[in-house]
Write an enzyme that holds these catalytic residues in place. Sequence first.
Site, PDB file in Angstrom:
ATOM      1  N   HIS A  59       5.687 -12.693   8.610  1.00  0.00           N
ATOM      2  CA  HIS A  59       5.510 -11.555   7.937  1.00  0.00           C
ATOM      3  C   HIS A  59       7.213 -11.219   7.361  1.00  0.00           C
ATOM      4  CE1 HIS A  59       6.136  -7.070   8.648  1.00  0.00           C
ATOM      5  NE2 HIS A  59       4.873  -7.071   8.520  1.00  0.00           N
ATOM      6  N   HIS A  98      -2.800  -8.507   2.016  1.00  0.00           N
ATOM      7  CA  HIS A  98      -2.654  -6.924   3.431  1.00  0.00           C
ATOM      8  C   HIS A  98      -3.030  -7.063   4.033  1.00  0.00           C
ATOM      9  CE1 HIS A  98       0.141  -3.914   3.650  1.00  0.00           C
ATOM     10  NE2 HIS A  98      -0.161  -2.454   3.006  1.00  0.00           N
ATOM     11  N   SER A 140       0.885  -1.153  -0.008  1.00  0.00           N
ATOM     12  CA  SER A 140       0.317   0.000   0.082  1.00  0.00           C
ATOM     13  C   SER A 140       1.052   1.374   0.171  1.00  0.00           C
ATOM     14  CB  SER A 140      -0.978  -0.105   1.335  1.00  0.00           C
ATOM     15  OG  SER A 140      -0.204  -0.010   2.169  1.00  0.00           O
ATOM     16  N   ASP A 157      -1.819  -8.687  12.799  1.00  0.00           N
ATOM     17  CA  ASP A 157      -3.686  -9.302  12.294  1.00  0.00           C
ATOM     18  C   ASP A 157      -4.133 -10.386  13.002  1.00  0.00           C
ATOM     19  OD1 ASP A 157      -3.411  -7.455  10.130  1.00  0.00           O
ATOM     20  OD2 ASP A 157      -1.994  -8.393   8.978  1.00  0.00           O
ATOM     21  N   ARG A 211       3.942  -4.759  17.397  1.00  0.00           N
ATOM     22  CA  ARG A 211       2.096  -4.308  17.622  1.00  0.00           C
ATOM     23  C   ARG A 211       1.054  -4.940  18.339  1.00  0.00           C
ATOM     24  NH1 ARG A 211       1.290  -3.179  11.068  1.00  0.00           N
ATOM     25  NH2 ARG A 211       2.667  -5.007  10.958  1.00  0.00           N
TER      26      ARG A 211
END
Length: 429
Positions: A309, A263, A233, A366, A318
């Site tokens: 990742h 993504h 992105s 995620d 995160r």
Amino acid sequence: MELLKKNVNKRKEILGGEITDILKNHADTTIGEIKVKQLLGGMRGMTSLVCNTSFVDPYKGLFISEYSIPEFEDRLPEEIFYLLCAGKFPDHDEMAELREEINARSKLPKFMWSFIRSLPKKMHPMTLFSMCILAMEGRSVFKQNYGTPEMTKAQYWEYTLEDSLNLLSKLPTIAAAIYRIHLLGKQPIDYSPRLDWSNNLAQMLGVNSERSFSELLRLYLVLHCDHEGGNVSAFTSRVVNSALSNIYYAASAGLNGLAGPLHGLANQVCLQFIQGIHAQLGDSPTTDDITAYINNELENGRVIPGYGHAVLRITDPRFSAFMEFGNKYCPNSAYLQTVKKLYYVVPNILKDYKGGKVANPYPNVDAISGSLLYHYGIKKYSFYTVLFGLSRVLGFCAQSVLALGLNQPIIRPKSVTNKWLKDTLEKQE
């Protein structure tokens, strides 16, 4: 906006001086090599960009202007945008100016309300979000002034910053309107100038009045704001803006890249995976149950969503920040309990996976974010990518402002054919 422009200009001058020095002394210096597997493997790990907003260390995670996640996770999204652009957190006066600018620009044009309501109900929310940004492109001050005597190349970044603030100030209203009108079939809730960016979003969504829900959205918007320049992105947005397509085009393009299941769509895929576990094993599966489930998934050729990742080789910080939030505010959530059990089970399985070595067997952001959003009442998980995109536009805008301020050229790497590659390799044998 004078204080923000002053600080961005100061950072631009520092970074520009560094670039001038580097080019003067090292323009033809080789800094690495390109392997065939990188050329044919999506440029994975290929050092080919400079991004001054953020950096991802494989073993420490995301840094924004030298600040690690524990050093910025308690900040507001507005402060993070300031940090991305200026390389420093805003002081009291600078923050007051930014809040005033955002409030002054927050009102959505009347035509946008008609536009949002007119869009087909069955469109994916991310499609709606991207289209809404494009619908405002005609109001770009960069577009309106490009080619006029008043606008010089040295001012491109200023007009892009102007566009960025105009866009960012309206995004929470647009995102909330999409959720309420298209996914809930309800009327939108008004923006409040008394609230900050994330608190406004929480209020306008209208799904949960708990203070911890606002805190979750604040944390979510901060943690997803930027992730260096090479992800799909950010890279897409930067490439589009490098052609001097204004930030509305660039942000929409970046969101279109973010919409993919590899993504930004990954968070809802991870939630669906957990829901699948609960559907088969119940709401309180044991670690033994989950171990058997994961092994069965792998044996049937399926991947484990939320694990691995492209850059990181540790548990995503995160993820850890969200886990800390969950343990504090919703420790009894059934989905969170399953996320924790997966974290206990999956890395050990992937480390010894017979199907091949796994470079990073640990969870990324995620693996947990969707479960927390669902717990707080955002049950329409097709909206999760919009929240991701809302945050990531902060990074899109900051990257473009800095790049144009540093007079970075249009991005245009060289591509080759299989024949060229084979001929080149034969000559080296």
